[in-house]
Scaffold this motif. Structure first.
Motif, short mmCIF file in Angstrom:
data_model
loop_
_atom_site.label_atom_id
_atom_site.label_comp_id
_atom_site.label_asym_id
_atom_site.label_seq_id
_atom_site.Cartn_x
_atom_site.Cartn_y
_atom_site.Cartn_z
N THR A 167 14.76 -7.32 -6.82
CA THR A 167 15.18 -7.11 -5.43
C THR A 167 16.27 -6.06 -5.38
N VAL A 168 16.04 -5.03 -4.61
CA VAL A 168 17.09 -4.03 -4.41
C VAL A 168 18.13 -4.64 -3.45
N SER A 169 19.37 -4.65 -3.90
CA SER A 169 20.40 -5.28 -3.07
C SER A 169 21.36 -4.27 -2.45
N ARG A 218 -2.19 -1.61 11.31
CA ARG A 218 -3.15 -0.71 10.64
C ARG A 218 -2.47 -0.12 9.42
N GLY A 219 -2.58 -0.76 8.27
CA GLY A 219 -1.79 -0.29 7.15
C GLY A 219 -2.56 0.16 5.92
N ILE A 220 -3.86 -0.15 5.84
CA ILE A 220 -4.57 0.20 4.60
C ILE A 220 -4.68 1.73 4.50
N GLY A 221 -5.35 2.32 5.49
CA GLY A 221 -5.47 3.78 5.48
C GLY A 221 -4.12 4.46 5.70
N LEU A 275 10.16 -0.54 -7.42
CA LEU A 275 10.85 -1.83 -7.52
C LEU A 275 10.31 -2.77 -6.44
N GLU A 276 9.85 -3.92 -6.86
CA GLU A 276 9.27 -4.89 -5.91
C GLU A 276 10.01 -6.22 -6.06
N ALA A 277 10.46 -6.76 -4.94
CA ALA A 277 11.28 -7.97 -4.98
C ALA A 277 10.51 -9.19 -5.50
N GLY A 296 2.58 -7.60 3.56
CA GLY A 296 1.38 -7.49 4.39
C GLY A 296 0.16 -7.06 3.59
N SER A 297 0.38 -6.24 2.55
CA SER A 297 -0.75 -5.67 1.82
C SER A 297 -1.58 -6.72 1.08
N GLY A 298 -0.96 -7.83 0.72
CA GLY A 298 -1.71 -8.87 0.02
C GLY A 298 -2.14 -10.00 0.95
N ARG A 299 -1.94 -9.83 2.26
CA ARG A 299 -2.25 -10.92 3.21
C ARG A 299 -3.21 -10.45 4.30
N ASN A 300 -3.56 -9.22 4.22
CA ASN A 300 -4.30 -8.41 5.16
C ASN A 300 -5.72 -8.95 5.43
N VAL A 301 -6.35 -8.50 6.53
CA VAL A 301 -7.76 -8.85 6.77
C VAL A 301 -8.68 -8.06 5.83
N GLY A 302 -8.24 -6.85 5.51
CA GLY A 302 -9.07 -6.01 4.63
C GLY A 302 -9.96 -5.04 5.37
N LEU A 303 -9.63 -4.75 6.65
CA LEU A 303 -10.41 -3.75 7.40
C LEU A 303 -9.80 -2.38 7.13
N ALA A 304 -10.52 -1.54 6.41
CA ALA A 304 -10.04 -0.18 6.13
C ALA A 304 -10.50 0.70 7.28
N PHE A 354 0.84 -1.22 0.00
CA PHE A 354 0.00 0.00 0.00
C PHE A 354 0.86 1.26 0.00
N THR A 355 1.92 1.25 0.82
CA THR A 355 2.74 2.47 0.96
C THR A 355 3.40 2.79 -0.38
N GLY A 356 4.11 1.80 -0.94
CA GLY A 356 4.85 2.03 -2.17
C GLY A 356 3.92 2.34 -3.35
C1 LIG Z 1 -2.14 -10.82 8.25
C2 LIG Z 1 -2.25 -9.32 8.33
C3 LIG Z 1 -3.47 -8.72 8.50
C4 LIG Z 1 -3.58 -7.33 8.51
N1 LIG Z 1 -4.82 -6.77 8.56
C5 LIG Z 1 -4.95 -5.43 8.44
C6 LIG Z 1 -6.22 -4.83 8.32
O1 LIG Z 1 -7.25 -5.49 8.33
N2 LIG Z 1 -6.29 -3.49 8.18
C7 LIG Z 1 -5.17 -2.72 8.09
O2 LIG Z 1 -5.30 -1.50 7.95
N3 LIG Z 1 -3.94 -3.27 8.18
C8 LIG Z 1 -3.80 -4.59 8.34
N4 LIG Z 1 -2.56 -5.16 8.38
C9 LIG Z 1 -1.38 -4.30 8.27
C10 LIG Z 1 -1.09 -3.94 6.84
O3 LIG Z 1 -1.29 -5.03 5.98
C11 LIG Z 1 0.36 -3.45 6.69
O4 LIG Z 1 0.58 -2.42 7.60
C12 LIG Z 1 0.57 -2.94 5.29
O5 LIG Z 1 0.34 -3.96 4.33
C13 LIG Z 1 1.98 -2.40 5.10
O6 LIG Z 1 2.08 -2.01 3.76
P1 LIG Z 1 3.49 -1.64 3.17
O7 LIG Z 1 3.27 -1.22 1.77
O8 LIG Z 1 4.15 -0.64 4.04
O9 LIG Z 1 4.34 -2.96 3.27
P2 LIG Z 1 4.13 -4.38 2.53
O10 LIG Z 1 2.77 -4.56 2.01
O11 LIG Z 1 4.64 -5.43 3.47
O12 LIG Z 1 5.08 -4.27 1.28
C14 LIG Z 1 6.47 -4.28 1.37
C15 LIG Z 1 7.01 -4.82 0.07
O13 LIG Z 1 8.41 -4.56 0.00
C16 LIG Z 1 9.00 -5.59 -0.76
N5 LIG Z 1 10.44 -5.59 -0.50
C17 LIG Z 1 11.08 -5.85 0.66
N6 LIG Z 1 12.42 -5.75 0.51
C18 LIG Z 1 12.64 -5.41 -0.78
C19 LIG Z 1 13.82 -5.19 -1.55
N7 LIG Z 1 15.03 -5.32 -1.01
N8 LIG Z 1 13.68 -4.87 -2.87
C20 LIG Z 1 12.44 -4.74 -3.42
N9 LIG Z 1 11.30 -4.95 -2.72
C21 LIG Z 1 11.38 -5.30 -1.42
C22 LIG Z 1 8.28 -6.83 -0.25
O14 LIG Z 1 8.39 -7.91 -1.15
C23 LIG Z 1 6.85 -6.33 -0.06
O15 LIG Z 1 6.02 -6.62 -1.17
C24 LIG Z 1 -2.42 -6.53 8.39
C25 LIG Z 1 -1.17 -7.15 8.24
C26 LIG Z 1 -1.09 -8.52 8.18
C27 LIG Z 1 0.26 -9.14 7.96
#
Ligand SMILES: Cc1cc2nc3c(=O)[nH]c(=O)nc-3n(C[C@H](O)[C@H](O)[C@H](O)COP(=O)(O)OP(=O)(O)OC[C@H]3O[C@@H](n4cnc5c(N)ncnc54)[C@H](O)[C@@H]3O)c2cc1C
Length: 421
Positions: free
Chosen positions: A206-208, A366-369, A56-58, A65-73, A37-39
């Motif tokens: 993957t960024v190394s 809490r990562g969606i919003g 860039l996504e590895a 976390g964004s693709g494994r989330n519960v989905g509560l916004a 979500f952040t990127g």
């Molecule tokens: C099981 C679960 C349930 C959740 N349920 C909720 C919910 O209901 N509501 C809510 O608001 N939040 C929820 N959260 C929290 C939320 O999912 C996370 O806070 C959010 O997904 C974080 O997003 P992100 O983009 O910061 O990180 P991520 O989604 O984790 O993305 C990080 C990405 O960086 C990539 N990466 C890492 N290292 C490198 C590299 N060296 N080079 C290139 N790419 C790299 C990874 O492959 C990954 O895809 C949940 C989290 C989990 C795990």
């Protein structure tokens, strides 16, 4: 033994992403590492402002976390507002509460604007009291939230039973600002919109390594060099080793989910007929919701790939039977898990780790919003130098004491609780 598949969201996401690995050297205004979500929100905001943008996504988009989330916004953080203000101070606390209170509005507006196919349901969330003490906690959250302008409503046990279809709760706090989405599809939809706005998206990249040559960031990935004036690290709990002196620090907490076959027709009108997303007040919390097809999805803390896996699996079945006796024996068709990045104070961080470079992490569940808000505002601040729209002030350092030990402690606590309950 049920034939269980993996991540439900991977199986049902309507949005698809077409991306390729990085295969050339490049020079851009902003590089973003991590396709969650952040990127993806950052890429959309940056490309939308006319900046040359690369993400860039590895693995693949939404791998973390964004693709494994519960989905509560949700609106806001886990912490009640008074605690946020006590920890951050009046001005900073009020700013964060206001921005994250509006975060679901922003998420649902993006979904509508870009036509993202992610099963959006904006019928609110229910924070359910699992005990009389949990109800006291909700009464306090209700009082505080309303004082900060949140339109929360406290529901009694009867109304909670009517909405959830479960008689196990003592009441619930209803937040009409929030809702549910298919999280992986939302993430992919953001990246589709970013691509349409001109961003380059490279997955399986993957960024190394990272360095700054005094002029720009030099990013090493797939044997290529990318030069970027600004850099956003959005790797959160899924951070993979990058050769650089800095790495985000947090505790990892595992959370697992179990999705049944779609509920039979008669039960769909009994269990969550309004489609609210729910979680409870227990310290080792659990969540439940339905998806667009009517699958019931139960979640709880715990690592399905660790020693406690059989305990967590057995817990899920018992939880289903306890909460929803009529649905208790439905086959569980999908199970998956993810890692949550927690900070000790449960407040996310923006870390300024070099010139024109931020890392956003530690959403503490809490990562969606927040991810949507932090990503877009971080990209804007990096590109314009104007930090006034950042939800929190960037810090130069953030460390967590005994992170690995505390992560193990969380898993032990979840396993023990699931074993004795
Ligand atoms: C099981 C679960 C349930 C959740 N349920 C909720 C919910 O209901 N509501 C809510 O608001 N939040 C929820 N959260 C929290 C939320 O999912 C996370 O806070 C959010 O997904 C974080 O997003 P992100 O983009 O910061 O990180 P991520 O989604 O984790 O993305 C990080 C990405 O960086 C990539 N990466 C890492 N290292 C490198 C590299 N060296 N080079 C290139 N790419 C790299 C990874 O492959 C990954 O895809 C949940 C989290 C989990 C795990």
């Amino acid at each position: 033994m049920e034939n269980r598949q993996g991540n439900l969201w991977q199986a049902t996401a309507q949005e698809k992403v077409e991306a390729t690995p990085l295969s050339t050297d490049l020079s851009v205004d902003i590089a973003i590492i991590g396709g969650g979500f952040t990127g993806c929100s950052a890429a959309l905001a940056a490309a939308g402002s006319g900046a040359s943008t690369v993400l860039l996504e590895a693995n693949t988009i939404g791998h973390g976390g964004s693709g494994r989330n519960v989905g509560l916004a949700n609106a806001g953080l886990w912490l009640p507002p008074d605690q946020i203000v006590a920890q951050m101070g009046e001005d900073a606390g009020h700013k964060l509460i206001a921005l994250l209170g509006e975060a679901p509005e922003r998420v649902f507006a993006l979904i509508e604007k870009h036509g993202i196919q992610c099963e959006p349901v904006r019928n609110g969330t229910l924070h359910c009291a699992h005990s009389p003490a949990g109800l006291n906690d909700l009464q306090e959250r209700h009082r505080q939230g309303n004082r900060f302008g949140a339109p929360l409503r406290l529901l009694d046990a009867t109304e909670t039973a009517r909405r959830t279809g479960s008689t196990r709760f003592h009441g619930a706090l209803f937040d009409p600002r929030a809702g549910t989405i298919q999280p992986l599809a939302y993430c992919r939809g953001l990246v589709r919109a970013a691509t349409q706005a001109g961003a380059r998206i490279h997955d399986r990249t993957t960024v190394s390594g990272l360095s700054h040559d005094g002029d720009a960031w030099v990013i090493r990935a797939n044997g290529h060099h990318l030069r970027a004036k600004a850099l956003l690290m959005a790797t959160n709990a899924y951070h993979l080793g990058i050769e650089t002196p800095f790495r985000p620090q947090f505790m990892s907490v595992y959370y697992s989910q179990f999705a049944t076959d779609p509920l039979p027709h008669d039960l769909r009108s009994e269990i969550l007929p309004g489609g609210e997303g729910c979680w409870d007040t227990a310290l080792v919390m659990s969540s439940f919701r339905v998806d667009a097809a009517g699958r019931l999805i139960i979640g709880g803390m715990g690592n399905l790939e660790g020693a406690g896996s059989p305990v967590h699996r057995a817990w899920a079945r018992r939880k289903l039977r306890t909460l929803f006796p009529k649905a208790g024996d439905l086959p569980i068709r999908h199970q998956w898990q993810g890692r949550i990045a927690m900070t000790s104070d449960h407040v996310p961080k923006i870390l300024e780790f070099g010139p024109n470079a931020y890392a956003c992490f530690g959403y503490s569940g809490r990562g969606i919003g927040p991810g949507t808000v932090f990503g877009a505002s971080a990209a804007e601040a990096l590109l314009t130098g104007d930090t006034s729209n950042l939800p929190i002030a960037p810090v130069k350092h953030h460390s967590e004491q005994f992170a690995a030990l505390r992560s193990a402690y969380y898993e032990f606590g979840a396993t023990l609780t699931h074993a004795v309950k």
